[in-house]
Design a protein around this motif. Structure first.
Motif, PDB file in Angstrom:
ATOM      1  N   THR A   1       0.828  -1.215   0.000  1.00 41.18           N
ATOM      2  CA  THR A   1       0.000   0.000   0.000  1.00 41.18           C
ATOM      3  C   THR A   1       0.859   1.261   0.000  1.00 41.18           C
ATOM      4  N   VAL A   2       2.087   1.153   0.507  1.00 43.73           N
ATOM      5  CA  VAL A   2       2.985   2.314   0.553  1.00 43.73           C
ATOM      6  C   VAL A   2       3.281   2.833  -0.842  1.00 43.73           C
ATOM      7  N   THR A   3       3.357   1.943  -1.815  1.00 47.73           N
ATOM      8  CA  THR A   3       3.723   2.343  -3.185  1.00 47.73           C
ATOM      9  C   THR A   3       2.536   2.402  -4.134  1.00 47.73           C
ATOM     10  N   GLU A   4       1.349   1.988  -3.682  1.00 50.27           N
ATOM     11  CA  GLU A   4       0.231   1.885  -4.610  1.00 50.27           C
ATOM     12  C   GLU A   4      -1.008   2.681  -4.220  1.00 50.27           C
ATOM     13  N   GLU A   5      -1.263   2.842  -2.941  1.00 47.70           N
ATOM     14  CA  GLU A   5      -2.499   3.497  -2.534  1.00 47.70           C
ATOM     15  C   GLU A   5      -2.318   4.998  -2.396  1.00 47.70           C
ATOM     16  N   LYS A   6      -3.403   5.724  -2.640  1.00 46.65           N
ATOM     17  CA  LYS A   6      -3.382   7.180  -2.533  1.00 46.65           C
ATOM     18  C   LYS A   6      -2.912   7.583  -1.142  1.00 46.65           C
ATOM     19  N   GLY A   7      -1.969   8.495  -1.102  1.00 46.14           N
ATOM     20  CA  GLY A   7      -1.413   8.922   0.168  1.00 46.14           C
ATOM     21  C   GLY A   7      -0.203   8.138   0.605  1.00 46.14           C
ATOM     22  N   GLY A   8       0.153   7.092  -0.124  1.00 51.80           N
ATOM     23  CA  GLY A   8       1.338   6.307   0.214  1.00 51.80           C
ATOM     24  C   GLY A   8       2.598   7.135   0.068  1.00 51.80           C
ATOM     25  N   THR A   9       3.532   6.971   0.982  1.00 49.38           N
ATOM     26  CA  THR A   9       4.747   7.791   0.938  1.00 49.38           C
ATOM     27  C   THR A   9       5.752   7.305  -0.097  1.00 49.38           C
ATOM     28  N   GLY A  10       5.539   6.083  -0.642  1.00 48.77           N
ATOM     29  CA  GLY A  10       6.494   5.536  -1.601  1.00 48.77           C
ATOM     30  C   GLY A  10       5.956   5.422  -3.012  1.00 48.77           C
ATOM     31  N   LEU A  11       5.030   6.286  -3.380  1.00 49.80           N
ATOM     32  CA  LEU A  11       4.427   6.193  -4.713  1.00 49.80           C
ATOM     33  C   LEU A  11       5.456   6.313  -5.827  1.00 49.80           C
TER      34      LEU A  11
END
Length: 249
Positions: free
Chosen positions: A96-106
């Motif tokens: 979720t860190v890289t995929e969900e809105k608001g994730g810090t690792g997008l």
């Protein structure tokens, strides 16, 4: 259990560690601050190896310098630290860190590939003055593909410039390293890593392929291609990789 306070035992001289804290250190406030990373000191290698259980179903593995593939023997260094269920739960959280809105690792996300990872933006600590304002370590540690990990990559940036949040500094570097590493891992430089999903060509500069005409290999146009990219090729006899940048077979 995750060896964050003990040496990993890797074959490198001078490995250091802060060591474990005595029982009397662990007051309620220190338990709380350790939960978000303050109060303990680790090396980049310790942090990277601590992510291995989330990627492999719960096992900490002693890191090893590989001189050749045959030298790898992880079975003798396995240590279970969490259950497979817990590992899977944390892995899904890391995705979720890289995929969900608001994730810090997008900015570490790769199209068509699930990346599991975590950003870290840590103030630097000084023994005399404590945590220093304006001085940071920015990091991103992750593994991919999340559902069948092949790579664990750690990026640590010491005192970045104007931008210091890990999502802006370390995550993009992680993406660049992963983009270059995946094709090499598959022994198919510059080609799409189709078994990892819809991952398209990874090289910023498309690499031309050497062509064969009447038994002769024709050198492709290599303008704009780095020396490193030119030399990464398995053109040995019996290789199933076509000579992409070789002038002769």
């Amino acid at each position: 259990k995750f060896n964050l306070t003990t040496r990993t035992g890797i074959e490198l001289p001078g490995e250091t560690t802060a060591g474990p804290r005595p029982d009397k250190f662990w007051t309620p406030i220190h338990l709380a601050t350790a939960g978000f990373g303050q109060g303990i000191s680790t090396t980049p290698l310790q942090v990277v190896t601590s992510f291995l259980p989330f990627a492999n179903g719960g096992y900490w593995i002693k890191p090893k310098l590989l001189m050749d593939v045959e030298g790898a023997d992880p079975k003798s260094t396995l240590k279970r630290v969490i259950s497979p269920k817990t590992a899977a739960t944390i892995r899904d959280m890391l995705v979720t860190v890289t995929e969900e809105k608001g994730g810090t690792g997008l900015r570490a996300h790769l199209p068509g590939i699930h990346v599991a990872g975590k950003t870290g933006t840590a103030q630097k600590y000084d023994r005399d003055s404590g945590y220093q304002s304006g001085k940071y370590y920015s990091s991103f540690v992750g593994f991919l593909p999340a559902e069948r990990p092949e790579l664990v990559i750690g990026i640590m940036v010491d005192e970045p410039g104007k931008e210091f949040y890990a999502g802006e500094v370390a995550a993009p570097v992680f993406k660049r390293v992963a983009e270059r590493a995946l094709p090499l891992l598959m022994n198919r430089p510059g080609q799409a890593a189709t078994s990892f999903g819809e991952f398209a060509a990874t090289s910023p500069t498309p690499i031309p392929v050497a062509t064969e005409t009447e038994g002769q290999w024709v050198m492709p146009d290599l303008k704009g291609v780095s020396m490193r990219e030119v030399t990464i090729c398995d053109c040995s006899p019996g290789s199933n990789v076509s000579p992409r940048w070789a002038a002769s077979a």
